[in-house]
Design a protein around this motif. Structure first.
Motif, PDB file in Angstrom:
ATOM      1  N   LEU A  63     -34.973 -39.973 -31.510  1.00  0.00           N
ATOM      2  CA  LEU A  63     -33.755 -40.091 -30.694  1.00  0.00           C
ATOM      3  C   LEU A  63     -33.957 -41.148 -29.602  1.00  0.00           C
ATOM      4  N   ILE A  64     -35.065 -41.062 -28.896  1.00  0.00           N
ATOM      5  CA  ILE A  64     -35.351 -42.012 -27.814  1.00  0.00           C
ATOM      6  C   ILE A  64     -35.474 -43.429 -28.368  1.00  0.00           C
ATOM      7  N   LYS A  65     -36.152 -43.580 -29.494  1.00  0.00           N
ATOM      8  CA  LYS A  65     -36.283 -44.892 -30.136  1.00  0.00           C
ATOM      9  C   LYS A  65     -34.897 -45.448 -30.481  1.00  0.00           C
ATOM     10  N   GLU A  66     -34.035 -44.604 -31.015  1.00  0.00           N
ATOM     11  CA  GLU A  66     -32.664 -45.007 -31.352  1.00  0.00           C
ATOM     12  C   GLU A  66     -31.908 -45.435 -30.095  1.00  0.00           C
ATOM     13  N   LEU A  67     -32.004 -44.634 -29.037  1.00  0.00           N
ATOM     14  CA  LEU A  67     -31.272 -44.920 -27.805  1.00  0.00           C
ATOM     15  C   LEU A  67     -31.754 -46.199 -27.132  1.00  0.00           C
ATOM     16  N   LYS A  68     -33.035 -46.475 -27.222  1.00  0.00           N
ATOM     17  CA  LYS A  68     -33.566 -47.688 -26.597  1.00  0.00           C
ATOM     18  C   LYS A  68     -33.068 -48.948 -27.295  1.00  0.00           C
ATOM     19  N   ALA A  69     -32.551 -48.803 -28.519  1.00  0.00           N
ATOM     20  CA  ALA A  69     -31.991 -49.947 -29.239  1.00  0.00           C
ATOM     21  C   ALA A  69     -30.570 -50.254 -28.766  1.00  0.00           C
ATOM     22  N   TYR A  70     -29.915 -49.294 -28.089  1.00  0.00           N
ATOM     23  CA  TYR A  70     -28.551 -49.485 -27.595  1.00  0.00           C
ATOM     24  C   TYR A  70     -28.587 -50.214 -26.259  1.00  0.00           C
ATOM     25  N   LYS A  71     -27.518 -50.929 -25.959  1.00  0.00           N
ATOM     26  CA  LYS A  71     -27.358 -51.506 -24.624  1.00  0.00           C
ATOM     27  C   LYS A  71     -26.631 -50.450 -23.787  1.00  0.00           C
ATOM     28  N   LEU A  72     -27.371 -49.754 -22.967  1.00  0.00           N
ATOM     29  CA  LEU A  72     -26.809 -48.654 -22.187  1.00  0.00           C
ATOM     30  C   LEU A  72     -26.464 -49.118 -20.776  1.00  0.00           C
ATOM     31  N   VAL A  73     -25.321 -48.674 -20.276  1.00  0.00           N
ATOM     32  CA  VAL A  73     -24.993 -48.915 -18.872  1.00  0.00           C
ATOM     33  C   VAL A  73     -25.548 -47.758 -18.057  1.00  0.00           C
ATOM     34  N   ASP A  74     -25.493 -47.907 -16.737  1.00  0.00           N
ATOM     35  CA  ASP A  74     -26.087 -46.894 -15.877  1.00  0.00           C
ATOM     36  C   ASP A  74     -25.027 -46.063 -15.166  1.00  0.00           C
ATOM     37  N   GLN A  75     -25.502 -45.001 -14.549  1.00  0.00           N
ATOM     38  CA  GLN A  75     -24.635 -44.173 -13.720  1.00  0.00           C
ATOM     39  C   GLN A  75     -25.453 -43.570 -12.586  1.00  0.00           C
ATOM     40  N   TYR A  76     -24.759 -43.403 -11.465  1.00  0.00           N
ATOM     41  CA  TYR A  76     -25.297 -42.688 -10.310  1.00  0.00           C
ATOM     42  C   TYR A  76     -24.448 -41.445 -10.132  1.00  0.00           C
ATOM     43  N   LEU A  77     -25.094 -40.301 -10.037  1.00  0.00           N
ATOM     44  CA  LEU A  77     -24.402 -39.065  -9.685  1.00  0.00           C
ATOM     45  C   LEU A  77     -24.748 -38.737  -8.241  1.00  0.00           C
ATOM     46  N   PHE A  78     -23.717 -38.518  -7.440  1.00  0.00           N
ATOM     47  CA  PHE A  78     -23.877 -38.028  -6.070  1.00  0.00           C
ATOM     48  C   PHE A  78     -23.539 -36.543  -6.135  1.00  0.00           C
ATOM     49  N   HIS A  79     -24.566 -35.719  -6.034  1.00  0.00           N
ATOM     50  CA  HIS A  79     -24.457 -34.289  -6.318  1.00  0.00           C
ATOM     51  C   HIS A  79     -24.197 -33.436  -5.075  1.00  0.00           C
ATOM     52  N   THR A  80     -24.437 -34.001  -3.887  1.00  0.00           N
ATOM     53  CA  THR A  80     -24.275 -33.229  -2.657  1.00  0.00           C
ATOM     54  C   THR A  80     -23.464 -34.029  -1.632  1.00  0.00           C
ATOM     55  N   ASP A  81     -22.925 -33.317  -0.658  1.00  0.00           N
ATOM     56  CA  ASP A  81     -22.197 -33.996   0.420  1.00  0.00           C
ATOM     57  C   ASP A  81     -23.110 -34.940   1.194  1.00  0.00           C
ATOM     58  N   ALA A  82     -24.366 -34.557   1.365  1.00  0.00           N
ATOM     59  CA  ALA A  82     -25.317 -35.434   2.064  1.00  0.00           C
ATOM     60  C   ALA A  82     -25.487 -36.741   1.305  1.00  0.00           C
ATOM     61  N   ALA A  83     -25.528 -36.685  -0.014  1.00  0.00           N
ATOM     62  CA  ALA A  83     -25.652 -37.898  -0.823  1.00  0.00           C
ATOM     63  C   ALA A  83     -24.415 -38.774  -0.666  1.00  0.00           C
TER      64      ALA A  83
END
Length: 161
Positions: A127-147
């Protein structure tokens, strides 16, 4: 650093919202460093809601966040990333302890690979090998009010059909 959030509305004051579905990194406020990803997301939402207007909200975040915030960073798909995404998506009631989570987006194409993994047709390493072949975009999750306090609203760009 600039971050983008696609929405049907202008979001000057981001909030932590409980999602009505399971998400990669849990509930919170999601952003990306990719304007194109945010725009594609808002266009999909506009289509679903049958609206002709949405927004890409633009924020600034300091390059270095306060050390009091607990961060989890995945630079690429790894076993730990797969496990974390699977826990958020599959474990009912799972809540993590991080203020900010950063890593790849598990988009629709990625979910097809995850489905093969869940069905036992791919092992984790394949699965990881397959995913590393994709061009993946990123994401930031802000999980708390402090963040969320690290974000500063800059502007919103209108997106029309």
């Amino acid at each position: 650093m600039k971050l983008y959030h696609g929405s049907l509305e202008i979001v000057q004051k981001p909030e932590i919202r409980k999602a009505n579905r399971t998400l990669d990194y849990g509930s919170g406020f999601y952003t990306t460093t990719s304007y194109e990803q945010a725009e594609a997301w808002v266009r999909r939402r506009m289509d679903e809601a049958k609206l002709d207007k949405g927004y890409v909200n633009i924020y600034k975040m300091p390059e270095v966040v306060p050390s009091t915030l607990k961060q989890l960073v995945f630079q690429s798909p790894t076993e730990e990333w797969v496990d974390f995404v699977m826990r958020n998506r599959m474990e009912n009631g799972f809540v993590h302890e991080y203020d900010i989570v950063y890593g790849p987006v598990a988009n629709d194409r990625v979910y097809a690979a995850f489905a093969l993994y869940e069905g036992g047709f791919l092992n984790k390493q394949d699965l990881i090998k397959e995913l590393k072949a994709y061009k993946l975009v990123d994401q930031y999750l802000f999980h708390t009010d402090a963040a969320l306090q690290t974000l500063t609203f800059n502007e919103a760009k209108e997106v029309v059909l």
